[in-house]
Design a protein around this motif. Structure first.
Motif, PDB file in Angstrom:
ATOM      1  N   SER A  85       0.832  -1.211   0.000  1.00 46.62           N
ATOM      2  CA  SER A  85       0.000   0.000   0.000  1.00 46.62           C
ATOM      3  C   SER A  85       0.863   1.256   0.000  1.00 46.62           C
ATOM      4  CB  SER A  85      -0.945  -0.021   1.193  1.00 46.62           C
ATOM      5  OG  SER A  85      -0.205   0.062   2.417  1.00 46.62           O
ATOM      6  N   SER A 135      -4.960   5.915   0.881  1.00 52.21           N
ATOM      7  CA  SER A 135      -4.614   5.048  -0.236  1.00 52.21           C
ATOM      8  C   SER A 135      -5.842   4.716  -1.039  1.00 52.21           C
ATOM      9  CB  SER A 135      -3.962   3.762   0.290  1.00 52.21           C
ATOM     10  OG  SER A 135      -4.926   2.997   1.019  1.00 52.21           O
ATOM     11  N   SER A 136      -5.634   3.976  -2.105  1.00 51.25           N
ATOM     12  CA  SER A 136      -6.765   3.579  -2.954  1.00 51.25           C
ATOM     13  C   SER A 136      -7.730   2.661  -2.224  1.00 51.25           C
ATOM     14  CB  SER A 136      -6.247   2.904  -4.233  1.00 51.25           C
ATOM     15  OG  SER A 136      -5.475   1.753  -3.894  1.00 51.25           O
ATOM     16  N   ALA A 179       2.234   1.716  -3.566  1.00 46.93           N
ATOM     17  CA  ALA A 179       1.167   2.206  -4.452  1.00 46.93           C
ATOM     18  C   ALA A 179       0.853   3.675  -4.167  1.00 46.93           C
ATOM     19  CB  ALA A 179      -0.091   1.340  -4.255  1.00 46.93           C
ATOM     20  N   ASN A 216       3.581   5.843  -5.667  1.00 44.00           N
ATOM     21  CA  ASN A 216       3.419   6.068  -7.102  1.00 44.00           C
ATOM     22  C   ASN A 216       2.340   7.091  -7.384  1.00 44.00           C
ATOM     23  OD1 ASN A 216       5.398   4.155  -7.691  1.00 44.00           O
ATOM     24  ND2 ASN A 216       3.901   2.445  -7.757  1.00 44.00           N
TER      25      ASN A 216
END
Length: 501
Positions: A46, A73-74, A49, A52
């Protein structure tokens, strides 16, 4: 104080439970370690990600304003992002859990690493997982990215997993201890039963046996069968000992009673010289009988203890057989019986001449005692296949079938009503069997050429050479029927008779 570890049940339970505990502990530690790696791998994924996503946001922003960084996070996890310039000053952040002042000490002095590096740190706000890496700023300079993700929830789940594993493992271990204790108890229950029965068995009830319900290939079942076999041998030995003791007491008491009676009668009044001589002669006969019985018992005791060791020497067995037969010719003539001897000369064996003479004397004494006047006693000695075979046959009444299995037992007589004066002490054939075994041979009752019984003595030559057969040499008034026959012919069928020894 009794040591509990001396108990087989305790030791079996302890070994089983300890081994199971080691397996459960290793499994729990392995499971917890895998869970920990999985949790931290998910956190690191996580963070990468999110890194990025932040890089893309910063690259797409303009150099005139601060970029708006995502705070989650997503997957909705709270992750604080901090963008730091080349001078280690904060350019942008999405702090929601920690402040830059708390993480400023994590900023590398010599610049951020090119590739992402992760570590776990403890901040005033709690335990955090931190990602550090370089990032390209909109104005072309190189800055740094610092991502912080709280991991108290991860640690809490790991602690929960550890507590759960400890509880489950402890329950399994306790259950294993109880199960091992019960199984060991059930497995050893037959042993306890065997021990109880064995403790209760005395010399009065050696007929009792242990239960043998277990399968044939079960170790405890084999132990029970072995113990029962031992009890059978003990029962047989005790029975033999009791019979031997009773018979020995009877054989010794009879001459002692006669001696006492003779002394009492003699001492009632003054006797003449002839009466004293007669009394002393009677006493002497009974003393000789006691001496013979004691001598026989001593020899048998030596045989039982393995101390009857023959003094082996090269021996001409045919000459020995002829010598013994010649010594009994006078006794045979006095009884009106014919004693025939047929031997094959030319062979020797390793043997004890004194013991073998005693064996042959017993056989001839036994044969003459039961041969009627006008009867016949035959002795044949031949050698074949490295074994000397000596047969002693007579024309007496034979041995009853029911007495044959006990013929070589001590104090055994074919006719229980036979007295000592006609039947001996019942030790002669027992001594013959003991001497034969001491020479590695055997003796048995077999059918023979005459109407009575035939005793077959077999003695191995040992280191002697096989004989060169020559025509049998015969002694006596006339040849014995079947004297030159083979061993099988010597053992031809004959009726049984009532015989004692």
């Amino acid at each position: 104080m009794r040591n509990p570890f001396r108990s087989t049940r305790v030791r079996l339970t302890l070994v089983s439970a300890v081994q199971f505990s080691m397996v459960v502990t290793a499994a729990a530690v392995g499971f917890w370690g895998a869970s920990s790696q999985f949790e931290y791998a998910a956190v690191d994924a996580s963070l990468r990600a999110q890194g990025n996503a932040v890089r893309a946001t910063v690259e797409q922003s303009t150099s005139s304003g601060s970029p708006i960084l995502p705070s989650r996070s997503s997957t909705g996890l709270p992750i604080d992002s901090f963008v730091v310039g080349p001078d280690n000053l904060l350019l942008a952040d999405s702090a929601s859990v920690v402040t830059f002042s708390s993480v400023s000490s994590l900023v590398p002095v010599h610049g951020f690493p090119v590739h992402a590096e992760l570590e776990t740190v403890v901040l005033p706000e709690g335990a955090m997982r931190v990602l550090l890496r370089q990032i390209a700023l909109p104005d072309g300079r190189t800055g740094g990215l610092l991502l912080v993700r709280p991991i108290d929830d991860v640690r809490f789940r790991l602690v929960q997993s550890a507590v759960l594993l400890v509880l489950i493992g402890t329950g399994l271990i306790v259950a294993c201890w109880l199960l091992a204790w019960r199984l060991a108890g059930r497995a050893l229950a037959p042993v306890r039963e065997m021990s109880t029965i064995a403790r209760a068995i005395t010399e009065q009830d050696l007929h009792r046996r242990l239960p043998e319900e277990l399968p044939a290939n079960d170790e405890i079942g084999q132990l029970a069968r072995t113990f029962n076999t031992m009890l059978l041998r003990l029962e047989s030995a005790f029975d033999s000992l009791q019979r031997f003791t009773a018979d020995a007491a009877h054989e010794l008491r009879a001459p002692l009673s006669i001696m006492r009676t003779q002394l009492e009668v003699t001492m009632r009044r003054r006797r003449t010289e002839a009466e004293y001589v007669h009394s002393n002669a009677t006493l002497l006969r009974e003393v000789e009988q006691l001496t013979r019985v004691a001598d026989h018992l001593l020899l048998l005791a030596r045989a039982d203890s393995g101390a009857l060791l023959p003094k082996l020497e090269p021996l001409d067995l045919p000459d020995l057989v002829e010598e013994v037969a010649d010594r009994w010719q006078a006794s045979a003539a006095a009884k009106g019986a014919a004693l025939k001897c047929s031997v094959v000369h030319g062979g020797r064996l390793m043997g004890d001449p004194d013991l073998l003479k005693r064996l042959l004397d017993n056989l001839l004494d036994n044969a003459l005692r039961h041969t009627p006047s006008g009867g016949e006693v035959g002795v044949v000695a031949i050698c074949a296949d490295g074994v000397w075979t000596v047969s002693v046959s007579d024309s007496g009444p034979g041995v009853p079938v029911d007495a044959q299995p006990y013929l070589f037992e001590r104090f055994s007589r074919g006719d229980p009503a036979r007295s000592r004066s006609t039947g001996g002490a019942g030790l002669g054939l027992s001594i013959c069997a003991a001497i034969a075994r001491a020479h590695g041979g055997s003796i048995e009752l077999a059918p023979g050429p005459l109407s009575g019984a035939t005793f077959i003595l077999r003695l191995p030559i040992h280191h002697g050479a096989a004989p060169n057969p020559s025509p049998p040499k015969e002694t006596g008034s006339r040849p014995m029927a079947g004297a030159q026959a083979s061993t099988g012919e010597v053992m031809a069928a004959s009726p049984s008779r009532d015989r004692d020894h």
